[in-house]
Write a protein that holds these residues in place. Structure first.
Motif, PDB file in Angstrom:
ATOM      1  N   ARG A 156       0.789  -2.154   0.232  1.00 45.82           N
ATOM      2  CA  ARG A 156      -0.233   0.173   0.020  1.00 45.82           C
ATOM      3  C   ARG A 156       1.351   1.362  -0.029  1.00 45.82           C
ATOM      4  O   ARG A 156       1.925   1.551   0.620  1.00 45.82           O
ATOM      5  CB  ARG A 156      -1.262   0.070   1.825  1.00 45.82           C
ATOM      6  N   VAL A 157       0.122   2.081  -1.227  1.00 49.95           N
ATOM      7  CA  VAL A 157       1.492   3.232  -1.279  1.00 49.95           C
ATOM      8  C   VAL A 157       0.539   4.816  -0.622  1.00 49.95           C
ATOM      9  O   VAL A 157      -0.866   4.683  -1.078  1.00 49.95           O
ATOM     10  CB  VAL A 157       1.702   3.195  -2.546  1.00 49.95           C
ATOM     11  N   MET A 158       0.552   5.475  -0.032  1.00 47.82           N
ATOM     12  CA  MET A 158       0.080   7.080   0.207  1.00 47.82           C
ATOM     13  C   MET A 158       0.081   7.560  -1.402  1.00 47.82           C
ATOM     14  O   MET A 158       0.829   7.683  -1.661  1.00 47.82           O
ATOM     15  CB  MET A 158       0.282   7.629   1.507  1.00 47.82           C
ATOM     16  N   VAL A 159      -1.153   8.161  -1.280  1.00 53.03           N
ATOM     17  CA  VAL A 159      -1.425   8.869  -3.022  1.00 53.03           C
ATOM     18  C   VAL A 159      -1.439  10.590  -3.014  1.00 53.03           C
ATOM     19  O   VAL A 159      -2.675  11.024  -1.484  1.00 53.03           O
ATOM     20  CB  VAL A 159      -1.774   7.987  -3.915  1.00 53.03           C
ATOM     21  N   THR A 160      -1.003  11.698  -3.401  1.00 51.25           N
ATOM     22  CA  THR A 160      -1.344  12.600  -3.062  1.00 51.25           C
ATOM     23  C   THR A 160      -2.210  13.607  -4.265  1.00 51.25           C
ATOM     24  O   THR A 160      -1.114  13.326  -5.263  1.00 51.25           O
ATOM     25  CB  THR A 160      -0.825  13.739  -2.578  1.00 51.25           C
ATOM     26  N   ARG A 161      -3.383  13.674  -4.144  1.00 47.69           N
ATOM     27  CA  ARG A 161      -4.358  14.313  -5.254  1.00 47.69           C
ATOM     28  C   ARG A 161      -4.172  15.939  -5.022  1.00 47.69           C
ATOM     29  O   ARG A 161      -4.609  16.207  -3.526  1.00 47.69           O
ATOM     30  CB  ARG A 161      -5.557  13.661  -5.214  1.00 47.69           C
ATOM     31  N   TYR A 162      -3.948  16.545  -6.114  1.00 44.73           N
ATOM     32  CA  TYR A 162      -4.026  17.757  -6.254  1.00 44.73           C
ATOM     33  C   TYR A 162      -5.659  18.476  -6.434  1.00 44.73           C
ATOM     34  O   TYR A 162      -5.454  17.979  -7.415  1.00 44.73           O
ATOM     35  CB  TYR A 162      -2.595  18.550  -6.974  1.00 44.73           C
ATOM     36  N   HIS A 163      -6.131  18.917  -6.640  1.00 43.61           N
ATOM     37  CA  HIS A 163      -7.506  19.242  -6.616  1.00 43.61           C
ATOM     38  C   HIS A 163      -7.211  21.220  -7.267  1.00 43.61           C
ATOM     39  O   HIS A 163      -6.505  21.842  -6.492  1.00 43.61           O
ATOM     40  CB  HIS A 163      -8.554  19.126  -5.685  1.00 43.61           C
ATOM     41  N   HIS A 164      -8.333  21.402  -8.182  1.00 41.42           N
ATOM     42  CA  HIS A 164      -8.007  22.373  -9.194  1.00 41.42           C
ATOM     43  C   HIS A 164      -9.299  22.927  -9.182  1.00 41.42           C
ATOM     44  O   HIS A 164      -9.642  22.733 -10.424  1.00 41.42           O
ATOM     45  CB  HIS A 164      -6.663  22.666 -10.028  1.00 41.42           C
ATOM     46  N   ASN A 165     -10.018  23.979  -8.597  1.00 35.79           N
ATOM     47  CA  ASN A 165     -12.072  23.384  -9.139  1.00 35.79           C
ATOM     48  C   ASN A 165     -11.447  24.890  -9.517  1.00 35.79           C
ATOM     49  O   ASN A 165     -11.268  25.593 -10.188  1.00 35.79           O
ATOM     50  CB  ASN A 165     -12.255  23.429  -8.563  1.00 35.79           C
ATOM     51  N   ASP A 166     -12.805  25.604  -8.959  1.00 34.71           N
ATOM     52  CA  ASP A 166     -13.903  26.637  -9.488  1.00 34.71           C
ATOM     53  C   ASP A 166     -12.550  28.371  -9.256  1.00 34.71           C
ATOM     54  O   ASP A 166     -11.751  28.045  -8.476  1.00 34.71           O
ATOM     55  CB  ASP A 166     -14.773  27.389  -9.017  1.00 34.71           C
ATOM     56  N   ILE A 167     -12.740  28.915 -10.591  1.00 30.07           N
ATOM     57  CA  ILE A 167     -12.382  30.133 -11.017  1.00 30.07           C
ATOM     58  C   ILE A 167     -12.937  30.527  -9.606  1.00 30.07           C
ATOM     59  O   ILE A 167     -14.422  30.759 -10.457  1.00 30.07           O
ATOM     60  CB  ILE A 167     -11.903  30.409 -11.886  1.00 30.07           C
ATOM     61  N   VAL A 168     -12.391  32.213  -9.535  1.00 34.75           N
ATOM     62  CA  VAL A 168     -13.132  33.455  -8.494  1.00 34.75           C
ATOM     63  C   VAL A 168     -12.277  34.264  -9.516  1.00 34.75           C
ATOM     64  O   VAL A 168     -11.164  34.721  -9.223  1.00 34.75           O
ATOM     65  CB  VAL A 168     -13.130  33.064  -7.225  1.00 34.75           C
ATOM     66  N   SER A 169     -13.004  35.216  -9.933  1.00 34.35           N
ATOM     67  CA  SER A 169     -12.937  36.294 -10.579  1.00 34.35           C
ATOM     68  C   SER A 169     -13.644  37.874 -10.086  1.00 34.35           C
ATOM     69  O   SER A 169     -14.972  37.396 -10.247  1.00 34.35           O
ATOM     70  CB  SER A 169     -12.533  36.441 -12.408  1.00 34.35           C
ATOM     71  N   ALA A 170     -13.002  38.700  -9.576  1.00 29.50           N
ATOM     72  CA  ALA A 170     -13.407  40.181  -9.108  1.00 29.50           C
ATOM     73  C   ALA A 170     -13.111  41.140  -9.597  1.00 29.50           C
ATOM     74  O   ALA A 170     -12.085  41.146 -10.381  1.00 29.50           O
ATOM     75  CB  ALA A 170     -13.589  39.993  -7.644  1.00 29.50           C
ATOM     76  N   LYS A 171     -13.482  42.183  -9.541  1.00 32.87           N
ATOM     77  CA  LYS A 171     -13.506  43.504 -10.422  1.00 32.87           C
ATOM     78  C   LYS A 171     -13.534  44.327  -8.863  1.00 32.87           C
ATOM     79  O   LYS A 171     -15.070  44.790  -8.948  1.00 32.87           O
ATOM     80  CB  LYS A 171     -13.742  44.049 -11.260  1.00 32.87           C
ATOM     81  N   LEU A 172     -12.129  45.231  -8.667  1.00 30.48           N
ATOM     82  CA  LEU A 172     -13.200  46.268  -7.814  1.00 30.48           C
ATOM     83  C   LEU A 172     -13.008  47.605  -8.397  1.00 30.48           C
ATOM     84  O   LEU A 172     -11.656  47.905  -8.945  1.00 30.48           O
ATOM     85  CB  LEU A 172     -12.092  46.626  -5.979  1.00 30.48           C
ATOM     86  N   GLN A 173     -13.864  48.392  -7.753  1.00 34.10           N
ATOM     87  CA  GLN A 173     -13.092  50.195  -7.829  1.00 34.10           C
ATOM     88  C   GLN A 173     -12.563  51.062  -7.328  1.00 34.10           C
ATOM     89  O   GLN A 173     -11.513  50.229  -6.745  1.00 34.10           O
ATOM     90  CB  GLN A 173     -14.558  51.345  -7.755  1.00 34.10           C
ATOM     91  N   ALA A 174     -11.516  51.767  -8.139  1.00 34.37           N
ATOM     92  CA  ALA A 174     -10.532  52.276  -7.525  1.00 34.37           C
ATOM     93  C   ALA A 174     -10.322  52.461  -6.069  1.00 34.37           C
ATOM     94  O   ALA A 174      -9.333  52.482  -5.429  1.00 34.37           O
ATOM     95  CB  ALA A 174      -9.608  54.050  -7.969  1.00 34.37           C
ATOM     96  N   ASN A 175     -11.466  52.371  -4.982  1.00 34.04           N
ATOM     97  CA  ASN A 175     -11.237  52.759  -3.957  1.00 34.04           C
ATOM     98  C   ASN A 175     -11.623  51.998  -3.307  1.00 34.04           C
ATOM     99  O   ASN A 175     -11.762  51.442  -2.211  1.00 34.04           O
ATOM    100  CB  ASN A 175     -12.588  54.284  -3.552  1.00 34.04           C
ATOM    101  N   GLY A 176     -11.953  50.974  -3.913  1.00 32.90           N
ATOM    102  CA  GLY A 176     -11.939  49.312  -3.123  1.00 32.90           C
ATOM    103  C   GLY A 176     -13.528  48.210  -3.105  1.00 32.90           C
ATOM    104  O   GLY A 176     -13.708  47.802  -2.723  1.00 32.90           O
ATOM    105  N   ASP A 177     -14.168  49.584  -4.008  1.00 31.74           N
ATOM    106  CA  ASP A 177     -16.015  48.812  -3.237  1.00 31.74           C
ATOM    107  C   ASP A 177     -15.618  47.289  -4.229  1.00 31.74           C
ATOM    108  O   ASP A 177     -15.520  48.086  -6.102  1.00 31.74           O
ATOM    109  CB  ASP A 177     -16.841  50.201  -3.236  1.00 31.74           C
ATOM    110  N   LEU A 178     -16.608  46.821  -4.240  1.00 35.80           N
ATOM    111  CA  LEU A 178     -16.602  45.768  -5.566  1.00 35.80           C
ATOM    112  C   LEU A 178     -17.743  45.946  -6.869  1.00 35.80           C
ATOM    113  O   LEU A 178     -18.879  46.890  -5.869  1.00 35.80           O
ATOM    114  CB  LEU A 178     -17.428  44.665  -4.529  1.00 35.80           C
ATOM    115  N   ILE A 179     -17.226  45.532  -7.563  1.00 39.72           N
ATOM    116  CA  ILE A 179     -18.051  45.858  -9.109  1.00 39.72           C
ATOM    117  C   ILE A 179     -18.981  44.781  -8.973  1.00 39.72           C
ATOM    118  O   ILE A 179     -20.411  44.480  -9.347  1.00 39.72           O
ATOM    119  CB  ILE A 179     -17.422  46.424 -10.014  1.00 39.72           C
ATOM    120  N   TRP A 180     -18.164  43.690  -9.684  1.00 38.60           N
ATOM    121  CA  TRP A 180     -18.967  42.313  -9.292  1.00 38.60           C
ATOM    122  C   TRP A 180     -17.226  41.077  -9.049  1.00 38.60           C
ATOM    123  O   TRP A 180     -16.320  41.164  -8.214  1.00 38.60           O
ATOM    124  CB  TRP A 180     -19.166  42.410 -11.097  1.00 38.60           C
ATOM    125  N   ALA A 181     -18.015  39.959  -9.199  1.00 41.25           N
ATOM    126  CA  ALA A 181     -17.375  39.027  -8.101  1.00 41.25           C
ATOM    127  C   ALA A 181     -18.239  37.834  -9.339  1.00 41.25           C
ATOM    128  O   ALA A 181     -19.815  37.913  -9.094  1.00 41.25           O
ATOM    129  CB  ALA A 181     -17.354  39.175  -6.845  1.00 41.25           C
TER     130      ALA A 181
END
Length: 516
Positions: A375-400
């Motif tokens: 028996r051997v220990m196996v490590t799996r690497y999960h790369h799931n959902d992408i999160v993208s966001a846009k902020l105004q210059a003052n830090g307020d969220l425009i959309w995510a």
């Protein structure tokens, strides 16, 4: 003769292919033979003349073991100019980069004669291969089980000696932190080097570790490299905690040749996560996520603007995820949480708006039978959902927005995940999948899955300035027969180009993508 002309035209169209799409143009380089079937991409960079330099580690043997490093140099037409095999066994690799016409390989080795850990650099020009070795830093310590803390997010401070290395995105400089503890001796030093290995800063940080242990995660530098800004978790040693508190807090540390500044990110009821520092002109920003409780779920996006010298917080914003974002991710499911988000890229527009992208990433382990019946220990690497966001210059969220995908690998994860590029307010995501089309979850939601085929299609997902999403297949698996290492391109913003390395088995090639 006619048949020969037809054959020649077919080869020209497939090997040196130049295809025009709505948003991108791509060129597929010639396939070359490669003797090392098993390898990992360590660095890909421009050679300064439009060419590309590739650095890989390779593995051979019945039981695969690292045997050395392979350097490839291509010209601007994606033609292979030279290769070099740097045989080096049993080396403790840390990082690699290409700068100043040279390949740099950074290692951490223990010198038993001097009883010290040594950071060593092996470097060579890639036009006339000749590797030399030099020691840039030596730290006296007894040997420990794991000195190099590769996992910045779960540090171990009980071993007696721990060290980590953080590079900026441009690989123009790097910081080495060393923490040595033995009985009453408790020392923490921060060293800064530029890409040419000149030591810029040596700072004694020991006063700060009397009460806290630091696990730095991200770094940025001032333009002249005179100041380094490190961000990470500061773990309290003796403080008593309430049930609603965490044992650590995020802090930023500024270090220069003349001193340091320290700033904690503490707001009652808000717990920052995965913070990343960045400069917007002369303004120092720190962005990431936050939680409303002390566990690892995320509730929104955090924004901090700081004084670049004192690190005083001049403004801060906590933007909760929108209903549109939660619908993108979960549909109508209730009681779902967002966690394990890791930054991938960040861009700032000419008007100061901020576009940043992250990915849901985690690892899992299990045991499985090997060829010997054990028996051997196996490590799996999960790369799931992408999160993208846009902020105004003052830090307020425009959309995510959330882009649904699911990928998992046991081996080289360069083929999974994604790369992103922003131009003209539109962000382009390149993902590799064996599926011919994404799965339609609902009218507003689609899912990209890994698929089972050996050949891969390249999809282009586009988010415009308003966060509206669409997609198209831009490179068919019939055109690019080798899978692209889609998560590790070289990006040239001056040309709006991304250079991808493609490899499977004993074949390799380059693919250049231009965003029009």
């Amino acid at each position: 003769m006619l048949n020969k002309i037809i054959v020649f035209l077919c080869i020209t169209m497939t090997v040196g292919a130049f295809a025009q799409m709505n948003d991108i143009t791509y060129t597929i380089g010639e396939k070359y033979n490669d003797k090392y079937k098993y390898s990992n991409l360590l660095a890909i960079a421009d050679d300064g003349n439009g060419g590309t330099v590739i650095v890989r580690s390779y593995y051979t043997g019945i039981v695969l073991k690292p045997k050395g490093y392979f350097v490839e140099h291509y010209n601007k037409d994606l033609e292979l100019l030279s290769e070099f095999n740097y045989k080096l066994k049993n080396a403790n690799f840390v990082n690699a980069y290409v700068k100043n016409g040279q390949v740099y390989l950074l290692f951490l080795e223990y010198n038993y004669n001097r009883k010290a850990y040594e950071y060593q650099v092996h470097r060579s020009p890639y036009t006339d291969y000749h590797f030399t070795k030099e020691t840039i830093l030596s730290i006296v310590s007894e040997p420990v089980t794991q000195p190099l803390d590769r996992n910045f997010y779960n540090r171990n401070f009980s071993s007696g000696f721990t060290t980590s290395v953080l590079f900026n995105d441009e690989k123009s400089a790097f910081a080495i932190t060393t923490h040595f503890k033995k009985r009453k001796e408790n020392k923490h030093f921060i060293y800064v080097f530029d890409a040419s290995l000149n030591k810029l800063v040596e700072h004694d940080f020991s006063e700060e570790v009397e009460e806290k242990n630091y696990a730095f995660e991200t770094v940025t530098f001032s333009e002249d490299l005179s100041n380094v800004y490190l961000v990470g978790k500061a773990y309290f040693k003796k403080k008593r905690f309430n049930a609603t508190e965490r044992k650590f807090q995020y802090e930023m540390v500024r270090v220069s040749a003349s001193g340091r500044s320290v700033q904690s990110f503490y707001t009652p009821g808000k717990f920052p996560e995965a913070l990343k520092p960045i400069f917007r002109g002369n303004e120092l920003l720190c962005l990431g996520f936050y939680a409303d409780r002390k566990d690892n779920r995320y509730n929104g996006i955090a924004y901090f603007k700081l004084n670049r010298n004192t690190l005083n917080i001049e403004s801060q914003k906590f933007n909760p995820f929108s209903q549109q974002f939660m619908m993108d991710k979960f549909g109508r499911e209730e009681d779902k949480t967002i966690k394990n988000l890791i930054f991938k890229s960040m861009d700032i527009s000419a008007t100061g708006e901020i576009l940043f992208n992250a990915e849901e990433y985690f690892t899992s382990t299990s045991t499985q039978a090997n060829t010997s019946g054990g028996r051997v220990m196996v490590t799996r690497y999960h790369h799931n959902d992408i999160v993208s966001a846009k902020l105004q210059a003052n830090g307020d969220l425009i959309w995510a927005r959330n882009i649904n995908k699911t990928e998992v690998t046991q081996g080289d994860d360069a083929y999974t995940s994604y790369s992103a590029y922003t131009k003209g307010g539109t962000t382009y995501f390149f993902i590799s999948t064996a599926s011919e089309n994404p799965q339609q979850l609902s009218a507003e939601r689609i899912m990209f899955k890994q698929g089972l085929s050996r050949n891969r299609n390249i999809f282009l997902i586009k988010l415009d300035g308003n966060g509206k999403m669409n997609y198209e297949k831009v490179i068919d698996d019939g055109d690019a027969r080798l899978p692209l290492m889609v998560s590790r391109p070289h990006i040239d913003k001056s040309k709006d180009e991304l250079m991808f390395y493609a490899k499977r088995g004993s074949k390799k090639q380059l693919v250049r993508v231009t965003v029009n």
